[in-house]
Design a protein around this motif. Structure first.
Motif, PDB file in Angstrom:
ATOM      1  N   ALA A  83       0.596  -1.353   0.040  1.00  0.00           N
ATOM      2  CA  ALA A  83       0.226   0.251  -0.140  1.00  0.00           C
ATOM      3  C   ALA A  83       1.077   0.992  -0.173  1.00  0.00           C
ATOM      4  O   ALA A  83       2.028   1.314   0.359  1.00  0.00           O
ATOM      5  N   THR A  85       1.431   4.846   2.017  1.00  0.00           N
ATOM      6  CA  THR A  85       0.881   4.797   3.418  1.00  0.00           C
ATOM      7  C   THR A  85       1.651   5.869   3.297  1.00  0.00           C
ATOM      8  O   THR A  85       1.272   6.609   4.754  1.00  0.00           O
ATOM      9  N   ASP A  86       2.203   6.535   3.149  1.00  0.00           N
ATOM     10  CA  ASP A  86       3.004   7.752   3.654  1.00  0.00           C
ATOM     11  C   ASP A  86       1.950   9.524   3.748  1.00  0.00           C
ATOM     12  O   ASP A  86       2.542  10.407   3.100  1.00  0.00           O
ATOM     13  N   VAL A  87       1.246   9.029   4.406  1.00  0.00           N
ATOM     14  CA  VAL A  87      -0.090  10.161   4.858  1.00  0.00           C
ATOM     15  C   VAL A  87       0.499  11.530   4.941  1.00  0.00           C
ATOM     16  O   VAL A  87       0.561  12.466   5.284  1.00  0.00           O
ATOM     17  N   TYR A  97      -3.367   7.907  -3.896  1.00  0.00           N
ATOM     18  CA  TYR A  97      -3.409   6.595  -2.866  1.00  0.00           C
ATOM     19  C   TYR A  97      -4.314   5.626  -3.724  1.00  0.00           C
ATOM     20  O   TYR A  97      -4.022   3.913  -3.155  1.00  0.00           O
ATOM     21  N   ASN A 101      -3.433   1.772  -3.455  1.00  0.00           N
ATOM     22  CA  ASN A 101      -4.676   1.068  -2.771  1.00  0.00           C
ATOM     23  C   ASN A 101      -5.804   0.261  -3.008  1.00  0.00           C
ATOM     24  O   ASN A 101      -6.512  -0.678  -2.305  1.00  0.00           O
ATOM     25  N   SER A 124      -5.010  -4.298   6.419  1.00  0.00           N
ATOM     26  CA  SER A 124      -5.635  -3.134   6.608  1.00  0.00           C
ATOM     27  C   SER A 124      -4.697  -2.800   7.754  1.00  0.00           C
ATOM     28  O   SER A 124      -4.168  -2.727   8.770  1.00  0.00           O
ATOM     29  N   THR A 125      -6.052  -1.062   8.128  1.00  0.00           N
ATOM     30  CA  THR A 125      -5.472  -0.843   9.391  1.00  0.00           C
ATOM     31  C   THR A 125      -6.856  -0.140  10.478  1.00  0.00           C
ATOM     32  O   THR A 125      -7.305   0.343   9.720  1.00  0.00           O
ATOM     33  N   TYR A 151      -5.014   8.540   3.009  1.00  0.00           N
ATOM     34  CA  TYR A 151      -4.412   7.136   3.071  1.00  0.00           C
ATOM     35  C   TYR A 151      -5.140   6.215   3.630  1.00  0.00           C
ATOM     36  O   TYR A 151      -5.554   5.256   2.576  1.00  0.00           O
ATOM     37  N   LYS A 155      -8.346   2.624   2.324  1.00  0.00           N
ATOM     38  CA  LYS A 155      -7.605   1.737   2.070  1.00  0.00           C
ATOM     39  C   LYS A 155      -8.882   1.026   2.809  1.00  0.00           C
ATOM     40  O   LYS A 155      -9.785   0.042   2.282  1.00  0.00           O
TER      41      LYS A 155
END
Length: 319
Positions: A83, A85-87, A97, A101, A124-125, A151, A155
């Motif tokens: 993914a 991810t560098d939000v 994104y 993703n 996921s997160t 981000y 996801k």
């Protein structure tokens, strides 16, 4: 027969630790695919290459021709870590994104739908639930999803794509949501590596805002063990929270590290807070415990010590 496992994003922080976990604890055949962005771990890839049960493909999940090369065999399972991810770095637009993703996830699901894999695990997160107030209970799998940045929105969109494939095509898939990871191979710009590396060089340590943002921390090896448990015993169609249950404020984490390293708290410098920084995240992991007999084993302090010693050792090797 050995299981055939496809890991996406296996050069990243959690993916690299997961591959190492599988090599240490299973006899799986592992195929790792990664686009090798700035967050990749070349050292981990070199270490994996020594195993006869491992192979690597450099590719972009959005490129169908490249992806086709990997599906030269039937996989028992795909574990999808990859993914963008560098939000916090604001390097990418919201479109980027979603491009990585969501489209990348859909391309993999199409392969599952075509019969190239027997199971799909979407990593996921826990941030999909949004932030919590100080006295709110940790988020469960039933908590309403409330994403608050590009981000996390991407996801969530990936999760919805997975659910749609489950419902429309009966794809055998599982979703996991995890709290903040820490441990070896994490990108240097993240909180814990930054504190350790700056402390080693007696550099200032930036702390956003008042430093009272609370995160629920899990040692990355505990997360890897949870994913393996889900792989082997998880129920298809389910969502599982994975968490360390170790809530700590940013300032507490920084001070713990400095104290262990015998460094002065005077290195701490408070800087302007981030716009997207929720005050608290926390996950309830009771479902994974009750249904899969999984629980986090590493205490936060012991995990922190292992992490400090790992980064310190690597830094000494480079000097």
């Amino acid at each position: 027969m050995r299981k055939e496992v496809l890991v996406t994003g296996g050069a990243g922080f959690i993916g690299a630790n997961f591959i190492q976990y599988l090599l240490d604890h299973t006899s799986y055949h592992i195929t790792n695919i990664d686009s090798l962005t700035h967050s990749a771990n070349p050292e981990a890839l070199m270490q994996f290459s020594k195993s006869p049960y491992y192979r690597f493909y450099l590719l972009d999940l959005r490129n169908q021709d490249q992806l086709n090369e990997v599906f030269d065999r039937q996989y028992d399972v795909i574990i999808h870590f990859a993914a963008l991810t560098d939000v916090n770095e604001k390097k990418y637009s919201p479109i980027e994104y979603y491009d990585v993703n969501v489209l990348g996830t859909m391309n993999l699901l199409e392969k599952v739908r075509q019969g190239y894999a027997g199971k799909f695990i979407y990593v996921s997160t826990g941030k999909v639930y949004g932030g919590l107030e100080e006295k709110e209970r940790p988020s469960t799998e039933e908590t309403v999803i409330n994403p608050n940045n590009s981000y996390v929105e991407s996801k969530v969109s990936g999760e919805m794509i997975v659910r749609s494939y489950i419902n429309a095509y009966q794809i055998p898939a599982i979703i996991t949501r995890c709290s903040n990871n820490y441990g070896p191979y994490q990108q240097k710009q993240k909180l814990i590596p930054t504190v350790i590396l700056n402390a080693l060089e007696e550099k200032e340590i930036p702390v956003y805002g008042d430093g009272e943002h609370v995160r629920d921390w899990i040692f990355v090896k505990d997360h890897c063990r949870a994913i393996h448990t889900v792989l082997e015993h998880g129920k298809l169609g389910e969502v599982y929270n994975i968490s360390g249950g170790r809530e700590r404020s940013t300032l507490d984490v920084v001070k713990l590290i400095l104290d262990y390293m015998n460094k002065s708290h005077q290195l701490i410098r408070h800087v302007e807070d981030r716009e997207e920084g929720d005050r608290r995240y926390a996950l309830n992991w009771e479902k994974a415990n009750f249904t899969l007999s999984w629980k986090p084993e590493m205490s936060f302090y012991n995990g922190l010590v292992k992490t400090i010693e790992w980064y310190t050792s690597k830094q000494l090797q480079q000097t």
